[in-house]
Design an enzyme around this catalytic site. Structure first.
Site, PDB file in Angstrom:
ATOM      1  N   ASP A  10       0.801  -1.217   0.000  1.00  0.00           N
ATOM      2  CA  ASP A  10       0.000   0.000   0.000  1.00  0.00           C
ATOM      3  C   ASP A  10       0.844   1.282   0.000  1.00  0.00           C
ATOM      4  O   ASP A  10       1.601   1.534   0.948  1.00  0.00           O
ATOM      5  CB  ASP A  10      -0.920   0.034   1.219  1.00  0.00           C
ATOM      6  N   HIS A  69     -10.675   1.886   0.981  1.00  0.00           N
ATOM      7  CA  HIS A  69     -10.752   3.344   0.836  1.00  0.00           C
ATOM      8  C   HIS A  69     -11.002   3.771  -0.613  1.00  0.00           C
ATOM      9  O   HIS A  69     -10.803   4.942  -0.960  1.00  0.00           O
ATOM     10  CB  HIS A  69      -9.469   4.003   1.352  1.00  0.00           C
TER      11      HIS A  69
END
Length: 264
Positions: A10, A69
């Site tokens: 990420d 997200h």
């Protein structure tokens, strides 16, 4: 014939983007990487903006994956529809924008399938089952790919491991994202699927999951909520190399290949 896929954890804030720009292409050259998948869902802190997706692709990613997200930055909606190299979890509701699976041209005439899934435990129980979603895709469009890899964005280590064992022998690699903490369990499962529980993250090294430590400390002390801010200082890149025997369709090895700035 060996095929090497690099999975990058990420990307968190501008620090992560800068780290990716500096480290990714040298790492690809050093390891003779044929294909690269980068999870970019925290490039804007929470979510990513269209220009972040382009920056990650320009830095050397072949495909950018997302996670819980995805919808924090609504500006990404049109890009999800238009850019086939940007994936969001395939087990979101089918009416939502974007796609969760793609098949891409790779060196040596190979077709590489990348599947982005999201876990339900402690994230969103209203999602479709990632196990059933994987079954549908592998039985359908997944048949067009020579090699298949899965980014499983999930909270629970048990759920990540369960999916990897469930898919063992049907895909060449499964890796976990979301928790931002690199795990030390790279392995090849009995039927030839490479697996690691979490890649870790690409972003600020002196941080809690990429953000300023005081932001998280305040939360656990019961103080007023603060807006999470990306930490400064040195950065690190969390990445794992999957080496696959394309003739046998089996993963040969799963190796951590992290890079980091000197700690000041």
């Amino acid at each position: 014939m060996e095929f090497r896929l690099l999975a990058v954890g990420d990307v968190v804030t501008e620090g992560g983007l800068d780290c990716l720009r500096r480290y990714l292409r040298p790492l690809q050259r050093e390891l003779d990487v044929h294909f690269t998948v980068v999870n970019g869902e925290n490039a804007a802190g929470l979510g990513l903006l269209p220009h972040h997706a382009e920056e990650i692709l320009d830095a050397g990613a072949d495909v950018v994956t997302l996670g819980n997200h995805t919808w924090n930055r609504r500006q990404i909606v049109d890009t999800l529809e238009d850019n086939p190299y940007l994936l969001r979890p395939a087990n979101f509701a089918p009416n939502l924008p974007g796609r969760g699976f793609g098949v891409y041209d790779a060196p040596r005439g190979l077709r590489v399938g990348v599947l982005n899934l999201m876990g339900r435990f402690e994230l969103d129980s209203n999602l479709d089952s990632p196990f059933q979603a994987a079954d549908r895709i592998l039985a359908g469009p997944g048949r067009e790919a020579d090699l298949l890899f899965v980014d499983f964005h999930a909270e629970a280590t048990s759920e990540k491991g369960a999916l990897a064992w469930y898919l063992d022998g049907r895909v060449q690699g499964v890796w976990g994202t979301h928790t931002h903490v690199p795990t030390a369990d790279p392995q090849v499962l009995p039927r030839g699927t490479g697996f690691i529980t979490d890649l870790g993250m690409t972003g600020p090294a002196r941080s809690i999951l990429g953000v300023k430590p005081e932001n998280s400390v305040a939360r656990f002390l019961g103080q007023l909520p603060r807006r999470y801010e990306g930490a400064g200082g040195p950065n690190k890149l969390g990445a794992v190399l999957f080496t696959v025997d394309t003739d046998a369709g089996r993963c040969l090895s799963v190796t951590r290949v992290d890079r980091s700035d000197p700690l000041d």
